[in-house]
Write a protein that holds these residues in place. Structure first.
Motif, PDB file in Angstrom:
ATOM      1  N   ARG A  61       0.867  -1.359   0.077  1.00 38.15           N
ATOM      2  CA  ARG A  61       0.125  -0.042   0.048  1.00 38.15           C
ATOM      3  C   ARG A  61       0.921   1.315  -0.054  1.00 38.15           C
ATOM      4  NH1 ARG A  61      -5.480  -0.474   0.749  1.00 38.15           N
ATOM      5  NH2 ARG A  61      -6.371  -2.677   1.114  1.00 38.15           N
ATOM      6  N   GLU A  62       2.050   1.231   0.384  1.00 32.92           N
ATOM      7  CA  GLU A  62       2.942   2.366   0.378  1.00 32.92           C
ATOM      8  C   GLU A  62       3.474   2.598  -1.335  1.00 32.92           C
ATOM      9  OE1 GLU A  62       4.626   4.449   2.315  1.00 32.92           O
ATOM     10  OE2 GLU A  62       3.217   3.396   3.984  1.00 32.92           O
ATOM     11  N   ILE A  63       3.094   1.351  -2.142  1.00 28.59           N
ATOM     12  CA  ILE A  63       3.462   1.779  -3.510  1.00 28.59           C
ATOM     13  C   ILE A  63       1.971   2.101  -4.042  1.00 28.59           C
ATOM     14  CG2 ILE A  63       3.919   0.481  -5.435  1.00 28.59           C
ATOM     15  CD1 ILE A  63       5.577  -1.586  -3.634  1.00 28.59           C
ATOM     16  N   ASN A  64       0.840   1.372  -3.635  1.00 31.73           N
ATOM     17  CA  ASN A  64      -0.311   1.932  -4.102  1.00 31.73           C
ATOM     18  C   ASN A  64      -1.416   1.654  -3.245  1.00 31.73           C
ATOM     19  OD1 ASN A  64      -2.759   2.028  -5.488  1.00 31.73           O
ATOM     20  ND2 ASN A  64      -2.578   0.379  -7.121  1.00 31.73           N
ATOM     21  N   SER A  65      -1.797   3.070  -2.740  1.00 34.50           N
ATOM     22  CA  SER A  65      -2.600   3.237  -1.573  1.00 34.50           C
ATOM     23  C   SER A  65      -3.870   2.139  -1.663  1.00 34.50           C
ATOM     24  CB  SER A  65      -3.048   4.504  -1.405  1.00 34.50           C
ATOM     25  OG  SER A  65      -3.662   5.045  -2.528  1.00 34.50           O
ATOM     26  N   LEU A  66      -4.516   1.970  -2.859  1.00 32.54           N
ATOM     27  CA  LEU A  66      -5.418   1.357  -2.942  1.00 32.54           C
ATOM     28  C   LEU A  66      -5.497  -0.379  -3.023  1.00 32.54           C
ATOM     29  CD1 LEU A  66      -7.100   3.227  -6.104  1.00 32.54           C
ATOM     30  CD2 LEU A  66      -7.680   3.264  -3.559  1.00 32.54           C
ATOM     31  N   GLY A  67      -4.019  -0.508  -2.942  1.00 33.31           N
ATOM     32  CA  GLY A  67      -3.922  -1.981  -2.847  1.00 33.31           C
ATOM     33  C   GLY A  67      -4.318  -2.879  -3.800  1.00 33.31           C
ATOM     34  N   GLU A  68      -4.120  -2.461  -5.125  1.00 35.88           N
ATOM     35  CA  GLU A  68      -4.738  -2.776  -6.371  1.00 35.88           C
ATOM     36  C   GLU A  68      -3.408  -3.307  -7.343  1.00 35.88           C
ATOM     37  OE1 GLU A  68      -7.661  -0.367  -7.836  1.00 35.88           O
ATOM     38  OE2 GLU A  68      -9.176  -1.175  -6.377  1.00 35.88           O
ATOM     39  N   VAL A  69      -3.505  -4.364  -8.220  1.00 29.94           N
ATOM     40  CA  VAL A  69      -2.576  -4.428  -9.356  1.00 29.94           C
ATOM     41  C   VAL A  69      -3.223  -4.181 -10.494  1.00 29.94           C
ATOM     42  CG1 VAL A  69      -0.918  -5.813  -8.099  1.00 29.94           C
ATOM     43  CG2 VAL A  69      -2.868  -6.789  -8.845  1.00 29.94           C
ATOM     44  N   PRO A  70      -2.526  -3.896 -11.605  1.00 28.83           N
ATOM     45  CA  PRO A  70      -0.912  -3.814 -11.687  1.00 28.83           C
ATOM     46  C   PRO A  70      -0.429  -2.456 -11.177  1.00 28.83           C
ATOM     47  CG  PRO A  70      -2.053  -3.435 -13.855  1.00 28.83           C
ATOM     48  CD  PRO A  70      -3.232  -3.754 -13.155  1.00 28.83           C
ATOM     49  N   VAL A  71       0.756  -2.612 -11.037  1.00 30.23           N
ATOM     50  CA  VAL A  71       1.501  -1.443 -10.969  1.00 30.23           C
ATOM     51  C   VAL A  71       2.766  -1.451 -11.863  1.00 30.23           C
ATOM     52  CG1 VAL A  71       2.968   0.033  -8.978  1.00 30.23           C
ATOM     53  CG2 VAL A  71       0.645  -1.141  -8.448  1.00 30.23           C
TER      54      VAL A  71
END
Length: 201
Positions: free
Chosen positions: A42-52
């Motif tokens: 979540r530090e990478i994507n606050s929504l907790g979703e992929v892809p990133v």
């Protein structure tokens, strides 16, 4: 670059796109619903979703369509989103149609029926059933559109619209609710898509 990946329809869309571009992007594999919901991710994507997609300089792009647009600009050949203004608009039109009419019907069915998403949405089984019942006519609509003999969804060349369609086929192959047998044009297209090397991406 590196792609944060898990077994989801949206990451499948990006993997197909990458394969069709003929580029190599290392992946960081996550378990959907587990690794994607950790505090670290979540530090990478606050929504907790992929892809990133993480770029070499550390910048982040999330959302599958945004990632594909970035890759289209960074790797313009082969063009999957159009060469000129009309092609870009036409392909986007068909991409939105397939995404909105078919992919989202399956997506809402999945989100309101699989236990994996029970803590993501307030599941309404009756709503899931309405989506399941809508699926055959969604395919029949596309079949009527493709009855003009075109090879691909947006015309005679493979485009982003077909990437959206292939993503749906992967969901179909995973959960069922197949294309009706009377959709001869769509089934012909689907057979061709399943034979593309990117389908295994």
């Amino acid at each position: 670059m590196k792609l944060y990946n898990a077994n989801s329809g949206n990451t499948k869309r990006v993997r197909i796109f990458i394969a069709e571009k003929g580029i190599e992007i290392p992946r960081i594999e996550l378990e959907l619903g587990v690794g994607t919901r950790t505090a670290a991710f979540r530090e990478i994507n606050s929504l907790g979703e992929v892809p990133v997609l993480e770029l070499d300089d550390g910048r982040i792009i999330t959302e599958s369509l945004a990632i594909c647009r970035y890759l289209e600009a960074a790797y313009p050949e082969p063009p999957l989103m159009g060469r000129d203004a009309f092609e870009q608009g036409h392909i986007e039109m068909w991409s939105q149609r397939v995404f909105g009419q078919i992919f989202m019907t399956y997506g809402l069915l999945v989100r309101h029926s699989l236990s994996l998403f029970a803590d993501v949405v307030d599941q309404v089984p009756e709503f899931a059933e309405t989506q399941r019942k809508a699926i055959p006519e969604k395919w029949r609509w596309l079949d009527r559109e493709m009855s003009d003999g075109r090879r691909f969804i947006a015309g005679d060349e493979f485009t982003m619209a077909d990437v959206h369609g292939m993503t749906v086929l992967m969901i179909v192959d995973g959960i069922g609710h197949p294309i009706p047998e009377d959709c001869i044009h769509v089934n012909r297209w689907a057979d061709t898509m399943r034979r593309r090397s990117s389908y295994a991406a």
